[in-house]
Design an enzyme around this catalytic site. Structure first.
Site, short mmCIF file in Angstrom:
data_model
loop_
_atom_site.label_atom_id
_atom_site.label_comp_id
_atom_site.label_asym_id
_atom_site.label_seq_id
_atom_site.Cartn_x
_atom_site.Cartn_y
_atom_site.Cartn_z
N ARG A 10 -42.65 40.28 -15.37
CA ARG A 10 -42.04 39.19 -15.62
C ARG A 10 -40.75 39.19 -14.81
O ARG A 10 -40.28 40.08 -14.38
CB ARG A 10 -41.68 39.32 -17.10
CG ARG A 10 -41.13 40.53 -17.46
CD ARG A 10 -40.84 40.91 -18.90
NE ARG A 10 -40.55 39.87 -19.78
CZ ARG A 10 -40.94 39.12 -20.85
NH1 ARG A 10 -42.26 39.44 -21.02
NH2 ARG A 10 -40.27 38.31 -21.35
N LYS B 28 -36.54 35.44 -26.01
CA LYS B 28 -36.52 34.05 -26.88
C LYS B 28 -35.78 34.82 -28.35
O LYS B 28 -35.03 33.84 -28.67
CB LYS B 28 -37.87 33.94 -27.24
CG LYS B 28 -38.36 32.81 -26.19
CD LYS B 28 -39.52 31.96 -26.73
CE LYS B 28 -40.81 32.68 -26.56
NZ LYS B 28 -42.07 32.09 -26.99
N GLU C 29 -45.90 30.28 -26.82
CA GLU C 29 -45.81 30.37 -28.48
C GLU C 29 -44.58 29.45 -28.52
O GLU C 29 -43.49 29.88 -28.32
CB GLU C 29 -45.47 31.74 -28.69
CG GLU C 29 -45.54 31.76 -30.40
CD GLU C 29 -45.39 33.13 -30.90
OE1 GLU C 29 -45.46 34.31 -30.05
OE2 GLU C 29 -45.17 33.37 -32.07
P1 ATP Z 1 -40.66 36.81 -25.68
O1 ATP Z 1 -41.04 37.96 -25.19
O2 ATP Z 1 -38.89 36.22 -25.40
O3 ATP Z 1 -41.07 36.43 -27.15
P2 ATP Z 1 -43.05 35.77 -24.76
O4 ATP Z 1 -43.06 36.33 -23.58
O5 ATP Z 1 -44.02 36.44 -25.82
O6 ATP Z 1 -41.48 35.69 -24.74
P3 ATP Z 1 -44.48 33.35 -24.77
O7 ATP Z 1 -44.23 31.98 -25.37
O8 ATP Z 1 -45.61 34.18 -25.42
O9 ATP Z 1 -43.22 33.97 -24.59
O10 ATP Z 1 -44.69 33.23 -23.13
C1 ATP Z 1 -45.74 32.35 -22.48
C2 ATP Z 1 -45.91 32.75 -21.20
O11 ATP Z 1 -44.88 32.96 -20.41
C3 ATP Z 1 -46.76 34.17 -21.22
O12 ATP Z 1 -47.81 33.96 -20.41
C4 ATP Z 1 -45.67 35.00 -20.92
O13 ATP Z 1 -46.29 36.12 -20.13
C5 ATP Z 1 -44.70 34.17 -19.80
N1 ATP Z 1 -43.37 34.63 -19.76
C6 ATP Z 1 -42.79 34.72 -20.83
N2 ATP Z 1 -41.41 35.37 -20.25
C7 ATP Z 1 -41.74 35.42 -18.90
C8 ATP Z 1 -40.87 36.04 -17.99
N3 ATP Z 1 -39.64 36.52 -18.21
N4 ATP Z 1 -41.39 36.01 -16.65
C9 ATP Z 1 -42.56 35.60 -16.37
N5 ATP Z 1 -43.25 35.05 -17.48
C10 ATP Z 1 -42.99 35.11 -18.54
MG MG Z 2 -46.02 36.01 -26.04
#
Ligand code: ATP
Ligand code: MG
Length: 559
Positions: free
Chosen positions: A263, A273, A37
């Site tokens: 994760r 984020k 995102e």
């Molecule tokens: P936040 O929870 O900080 O808003 P998010 O996970 O929603 O972050 P996205 O931009 O939606 O952020 O993430 C893109 C991809 O990266 C998704 O498939 C998510 O599952 C993966 N991702 C995000 N954070 C992690 C992490 N800490 N470890 C592994 N994969 C991750």
């Molecule tokens: Mg997300």
């Protein structure tokens, strides 16, 4: 890619894929996607997901898409899109086809919402947020049906049209799918699939007044793109029944499946984020790419290499159990890479003047030193020896402590690659600070110690007349606590390491460093691994410490 990361370890997702290929599920194809995102910069957790999604596609001769999951226009921006594209490329991956956007599918998603309404499987609900929460029930109690749940198809179609054309105010109603308000899985209690938002969108402009929910957009976008294995993190496990329900109840062109993995959590930092944005917005750091940030761009500016991050992701593996990875593992991945690949150099960060009294003024002698002790192919560098030298202040003690391997009054030490010098006289200012050492060098010690000769150790040095001034930024971990989020009564900001950045000016580096380019890595002998800052110029040379030579934190933790 380097030799180190050519052999990929396997994991449970790869086992599933191998079974699928064997049974010819998805026609034996593997198509994955990385769906960020664009509401912030990518961090080390995303690197895990990138390596998994792109790495899996590479391993099975498939494809990986880069798709911006852009359904929250207020929080998203082009700046984030640009940074994400650049980070994925820098990590060494290339997506198949064009960059994709969920917003490209808004028309199709809308049409499928209309389809569900016509099938009697979606309805416009006028309950407000608070009422909706009340009706939803809890983990232990079933929810109850909204009084608007039995609206006719025609009424729903008309209302949804009003939502879409902007005649309904924001928050006045939503579109929900009709599944089961008594489901033990709260995600199945008539989840919301469309909300009204009169927002400008960075891709679709002002065209849409309604935006799909994550759950409605994600799986259907997967289906449009013919994704075979939709890999996401464990918090979406409870959404999988909804993912499947939507795929099964819509005339989608393919049948993707969702798989979840744990994760990445890393100690001494944060990977949310929202919190990283807070660090930037409140100026606790210089920006998203501050070298202390766990963002890809911060790690890059810190001196991490793409290979070190990929190797780290291989090392931690992919499982379904949540845990916390030790920051020392990430640091060890970059140390391994730089130990093998970074040229050596000498830089004196806190200079102390050394005058070699028996070396003629105006004379100099040049030494050739190997750029790398174990890799001849990296060639040589030239360092200049002369009467006016500089050594590290901390490499001198007037009275040598026990086991001192450096210089002390009346004692001798070897200058790396040159001669043994002996300290004959210590000069102090009126305040009693040591400001200069008068030393002699022994011409017989060039490169080797003559038999029976005893020098205390080896220290680094530069020629004061033949060295380049520079700034050295000593970066350290951003937080002092392993888990800065664990103390619920305090903010993670309370645990910011006040010494996470120490700026040293007036440092002097050997002459070979005059012509360096941003992002080049070096090992400064005895000091650690450093890289040239991206804003460094030949007039204003700046080096960032990537990591110390050894894990100094392990010692601190052991007490
Ligand atoms: P936040 O929870 O900080 O808003 P998010 O996970 O929603 O972050 P996205 O931009 O939606 O952020 O993430 C893109 C991809 O990266 C998704 O498939 C998510 O599952 C993966 N991702 C995000 N954070 C992690 C992490 N800490 N470890 C592994 N994969 C991750
Ligand atoms: Mg997300």
């Amino acid at each position: 890619m380097t030799k180190q990361d050519s052999v990929k370890p396997t994991n449970f997702i790869h086992q599933i894929i191998e079974q699928d290929i064997e049974k010819n599920v998805h026609g034996g194809q593997v198509i994955t996607r990385f769906p960020p995102e664009p509401n912030g910069y990518l961090h080390i957790g995303h690197a895990k997901s990138i390596c998994l999604n792109f790495g899996t596609a590479i391993k099975y001769g498939g494809q990986c898409h880069l798709r911006f999951d852009d359904t929250n226009p207020e929080k998203e921006s082009q700046e984030y899109i640009d940074s994400i594209i650049s980070d994925v490329r820098w990590l060494g991956f290339q997506w198949a086809g064009d960059i994709r956007y969920t917003s490209d599918y808004f028309q199709q998603l809308h049409d499928w919402a209309v389809y569900l309404i016509k099938e009697g499987k979606a309805y416009v609900d006028d309950l407000n947020a608070e009422q909706m929460r009340e009706y939803r029930g809890t983990l232990t109690e079933p929810g109850k049906n909204s009084p608007y749940r039995d609206r006719s198809v025609d009424e729903n179609l008309a209302l949804f049209e009003q939502m879409k054309d902007g005649t309904r105010p924001e928050g006045s109603c939503v579109l929900r799918v009709k599944i089961d308000m008594a489901s033990p899985n709260i995600n199945m209690r008539d989840p919301v699939i469309y909300r009204i938002r009169h927002a400008h969108h960075h891709q679709s402009g002002d065209q849409w007044k309604i935006y799909p929910s994550y759950d409605f957009a994600h799986g259907q976008s997967d289906a449009i793109e013919q994704i075979t294995h939709s890999i996401c993190t464990l918090e979406f496990e409870d959404h999988r029944p909804l993912y499947d329900w939507l795929i099964n109840n819509l005339p989608v062109p393919s049948q993707p499946k969702q798989y979840e993995f744990a994760r990445l959590n890393l100690n001494y930092t944060i990977t949310s984020k929202r919190k990283l944005k807070q660090l930037v917005d409140e100026k606790h750091v210089e920006g998203w790419n501050d070298p202390r940030m766990p963002t890809i761009s911060g790690l890059r500016r810190r001196g991490y290499t793409p290979a070190s991050i990929r190797n780290f992701c291989d090392m931690i593996g992919v499982t379904r159990s949540n845990g916390i990875v030790d920051m020392a593992m990430l640091e060890s991945a970059i140390r391994d890479d730089l130990d093998a690949n970074a040229p050596r150099a000498m830089c004196v960060t806190r200079p102390l003047k050394v005058t070699i009294t028996n070396f003629a003024e105006g004379e100099e002698e040049w030494f050739e030193l190997a750029a790398h002790p174990k890799d001849e192919s990296m060639g040589h560098r030239r360092v200049s020896f002369g009467r006016n030298l500089l050594i590290e202040q901390e490499d001198f003690e007037e009275v040598a402590p026990r086991k001192w391997k450096r210089l002390a009054a009346g004692e001798a030490v070897r200058l790396r690659g040159a001669y043994v010098i002996r300290c004959e006289e210590v000069i102090k200012n009126d305040a009693g600070d040591i400001i200069e050492l008068k030393c002699t060098y022994d011409p017989a010690t060039k490169g080797v110690n003559p038999e029976g000769y005893k020098a205390n150790g080896v220290i680094h040095w530069v020629n004061a007349d033949h060295s380049v001034p520079c700034e050295v930024r000593l970066y350290d971990r951003l937080f002092t606590e392993a888990n800065p989020e664990s103390d619920k009564s305090r903010s993670f900001l309370d645990f910011i390491n006040p010494e996470s950045l120490v700026v040293l000016t007036g440092c002097r580096a050997e002459p070979s460093l005059a012509e360096v380019k941003p992002e080049q890595n070096f090992q400064f002998e005895r000091m650690g691994y450093f890289c040239v800052d991206q804003n460094s110029t030949s007039d204003n040379l700046v080096f960032n410490r990537t990591v110390t030579l050894r894990d100094s934190w392990a010692k601190i933790q052991q007490g």
